[in-house]
Design a protein around this motif. Structure first.
Motif, PDB file in Angstrom:
ATOM      1  N   MET A 143     -40.807 -32.961  50.851  1.00 40.55           N
ATOM      2  CA  MET A 143     -42.012 -33.206  51.644  1.00 40.55           C
ATOM      3  C   MET A 143     -43.129 -33.805  50.790  1.00 40.55           C
ATOM      4  SD  MET A 143     -44.481 -30.376  53.475  1.00 40.55           S
ATOM      5  CE  MET A 143     -45.022 -29.739  51.870  1.00 40.55           C
ATOM      6  N   VAL A 197     -42.293 -37.452  49.310  1.00 39.94           N
ATOM      7  CA  VAL A 197     -42.499 -38.532  50.267  1.00 39.94           C
ATOM      8  C   VAL A 197     -43.963 -38.621  50.688  1.00 39.94           C
ATOM      9  CG1 VAL A 197     -41.911 -39.384  52.560  1.00 39.94           C
ATOM     10  CG2 VAL A 197     -40.122 -38.436  51.099  1.00 39.94           C
ATOM     11  N   LEU A 232     -39.885 -32.750  60.086  1.00 43.10           N
ATOM     12  CA  LEU A 232     -39.030 -33.708  59.372  1.00 43.10           C
ATOM     13  C   LEU A 232     -38.643 -34.887  60.262  1.00 43.10           C
ATOM     14  CD1 LEU A 232     -36.899 -31.066  57.473  1.00 43.10           C
ATOM     15  CD2 LEU A 232     -38.385 -32.773  56.404  1.00 43.10           C
ATOM     16  N   GLY A 252     -41.775 -37.036  60.642  1.00 45.15           N
ATOM     17  CA  GLY A 252     -42.002 -37.758  59.397  1.00 45.15           C
ATOM     18  C   GLY A 252     -41.068 -38.949  59.238  1.00 45.15           C
ATOM     19  N   ALA A 253     -39.791 -38.752  59.620  1.00 42.10           N
ATOM     20  CA  ALA A 253     -38.830 -39.852  59.547  1.00 42.10           C
ATOM     21  C   ALA A 253     -39.200 -40.977  60.496  1.00 42.10           C
ATOM     22  CB  ALA A 253     -37.426 -39.328  59.854  1.00 42.10           C
ATOM     23  N   ILE A 300     -46.240 -39.492  59.676  1.00 39.45           N
ATOM     24  CA  ILE A 300     -46.171 -38.762  58.411  1.00 39.45           C
ATOM     25  C   ILE A 300     -47.155 -37.597  58.422  1.00 39.45           C
ATOM     26  CG2 ILE A 300     -46.557 -38.937  55.920  1.00 39.45           C
ATOM     27  CD1 ILE A 300     -45.599 -41.865  56.133  1.00 39.45           C
ATOM     28  N   GLY A 350     -45.843 -34.876  60.672  1.00 37.86           N
ATOM     29  CA  GLY A 350     -44.700 -34.249  60.013  1.00 37.86           C
ATOM     30  C   GLY A 350     -45.129 -33.255  58.944  1.00 37.86           C
ATOM     31  N   LEU A 371     -44.780 -29.221  58.663  1.00 38.80           N
ATOM     32  CA  LEU A 371     -43.954 -28.756  57.554  1.00 38.80           C
ATOM     33  C   LEU A 371     -44.680 -27.798  56.617  1.00 38.80           C
ATOM     34  CD1 LEU A 371     -41.954 -31.896  56.357  1.00 38.80           C
ATOM     35  CD2 LEU A 371     -41.005 -29.661  56.899  1.00 38.80           C
ATOM     36  N   SER A 387     -37.836 -43.130  52.296  1.00 38.58           N
ATOM     37  CA  SER A 387     -38.516 -41.986  52.895  1.00 38.58           C
ATOM     38  C   SER A 387     -37.757 -41.466  54.113  1.00 38.58           C
ATOM     39  CB  SER A 387     -39.945 -42.364  53.293  1.00 38.58           C
ATOM     40  OG  SER A 387     -40.707 -42.741  52.162  1.00 38.58           O
ATOM     41  N   TRP A 432     -36.288 -37.690  54.417  1.00 42.65           N
ATOM     42  CA  TRP A 432     -36.665 -36.786  55.510  1.00 42.65           C
ATOM     43  C   TRP A 432     -35.411 -36.267  56.216  1.00 42.65           C
ATOM     44  CZ3 TRP A 432     -41.296 -34.891  55.474  1.00 42.65           C
ATOM     45  CH2 TRP A 432     -42.436 -35.658  55.234  1.00 42.65           C
TER      46      TRP A 432
END
Length: 450
Positions: A260, A263, A321, A324-325, A350, A353, A357, A420, A424
């Motif tokens: 985490m 990235v 996650l 974020g991806a 992001i 995410g 997280l 990235s 993720w």
């Protein structure tokens, strides 16, 4: 405790805006300015695990008070520094104070709210307040430098430290130190040497490429790591018990935490370079344009704490996650002259995410660690995140090349986006494999209570 964490995070970012003014005032070159930032980051990453173990051994309230006092002294020395060398040394002292503060503030929260649901909510608030430091750093730094000069960036810490010392002394109960564990001084020193050499190697490679100093630091890191592993296997009271590294849920939570930050922090760094170096926005405008990334961090973290309290950390971790991806998948679409509308979805994905997280992955790590040693669990988790963040800056910075060549930079940014997304998704798979389901977590909590 949130105040202490806020100061630690703030001093990672607030100095960046002041660097041109510091360089002019102290007649320092680029290398000196890099170490004004890096001396804090390196020492913070290197001594976090030691800070957590010392907190378990001496009591976390005592260590928080010590860390706050030391942070205030170091901030005063920074604000009065007559030259670059003094400033770099004072920043390193700030990093040591921050390494004491960060794991012990988390451990105090952990022990003050022992019940799982209330603990998860408290961690959400703690993570949300700390996340505010990310957008506050550039904005507050810009205001202070403009109004009162670069020294105000450091001196502003003093009244905040004074208030935090008073409130900690008055409100935080004394905790019982873990007297059954001796302080593993050799393990602590070995860990500091490994992490210092590793982070130094990564940072200098990112700044200046491979050189003799980076090769020597890599050899030192490898040699110290081998010696540390042999020592920790033989000593009766290891700082990082080998049995803990055999717990899949503990290792999984901390690896996800590292991915985490690798990235997230690395992406913030290269996107900031893109906005200022490629699109030539001024620092204040660039900071404002990053708000879709930073604000979800601050807003989502307390809400995520409630989700983790009700459903366990696994669902919000997986949701974060995936988001974020999705956000990182927009980075390969960005060109030198792209509209902000192309960048905004990447920032928002992001940011959302990491907002989901951060508190959930910290909760997962604390729940998987030994309940009688929260400082150890906190120290491992924060070491993983801080060291990975420094690594992400160096690796992503090396991938994007020089912002003065916009086409090359955005080509590197496309590679950053693809890497990235892959990281993720790997972290999501690791979460599915290692982090307990809500039902499993309830069964485990019930068995501990019995």
């Amino acid at each position: 405790m949130c105040t202490g964490m806020f100061l630690v995070q703030l001093d990672v970012t607030v100095v960046n805006v002041a660097l041109p003014h510091i360089g002019t005032a102290l007649h320092s070159g680029l290398a000196g300015m890099q170490w004004v930032v890096d001396s804090y980051t390196v020492i913070l990453a290197a001594f976090l695990l030691l800070g957590g173990v010392v907190g378990d051994r001496l009591g976390h309230r005592t260590v928080v008070l010590t860390g706050l006092g030391l942070f205030g002294v170091a901030s005063l020395l920074c604000g009065l520094a007559p030259g670059t060398a003094t400033l770099v040394g004072a920043r390193a002292l700030q990093g040591l104070a921050a390494a004491l503060l960060l794991p012990s503030t988390l451990a105090v929260v952990n022990t003050t709210f022992p019940e799982r649901a209330e603990q998860a909510r408290a961690l959400g608030i703690w993570a949300g307040v700390s996340a505010l430091a990310l957008p506050a750093g550039p904005l507050l730094g810009g205001v202070l430098v403009t109004a009162a000069g670069w020294r105000a960036v450091f001196l502003i810490n003093l009244p905040v430290v004074a208030v935090a010392l008073y409130l900690t002394q008055k409100l935080v109960s004394k905790d019982r130190p873990a007297r059954g564990h001796r302080l593993d001084a050799i393990g602590a020193i070995g860990t500091a040497v490994v992490l210092t050499a590793l982070v130094y190697c990564v940072i200098t490679t990112g700044h200046a490429g491979v050189s003799s100093s980076t090769l020597w630091s890599a050899l030192v890191a490898i040699g110290a790591a081998v010696a540390l592993a042999l020592w920790e296997r033989r000593t009766p009271d290891p700082m990082l018990p080998p049995a803990l590294l055999r717990k899949a849920d503990f290792v999984g939570a901390n690896v996800v935490a590292a991915i985490m930050n690798f990235v997230g922090i690395g992406a913030v760094f290269v996107i900031t370079l893109y906005l200022q170096g490629v699109q030539h926005h001024d620092p204040l405008t660039a900071g404002a344009m990053l708000l879709p990334l930073f604000l979800p961090l601050a807003v989502c973290a307390p809400l995520t704490g409630r989700l983790a309290a009700r459903y366990g950390p696994r669902p919000p971790m997986l949701g974060g996650l995936v988001l974020g991806a999705v956000g990182a998948a927009f980075l390969p679409l960005i060109g030198p002259d792209s509209s902000y509308l192309v960048l905004a979805p990447a920032l928002l994905g992001i940011g959302l995410g990491m907002g989901l997280l951060t508190p959930s992955v910290v909760a997962a790590a604390l729940q998987a660690g030994p309940p009688e040693r929260p400082g150890l669990s906190s120290g491992v988790n924060n070491t993983a995140r801080q060291a990975a963040g420094a690594l992400g800056i160096a690796v992503f910075g090396a991938m994007v090349h020089d912002p003065s060549a916009p086409a090359d930079f955005t080509s590197g940014l496309h590679l950053v986006g693809m890497l990235s997304v892959a990281l993720w998704l790997i972290a999501a798979a690791l979460t599915l494999l290692t982090v307990p389901r809500p039902a499993e977590l309830r069964d485990r909590t019930g068995s501990h209570a019995e």
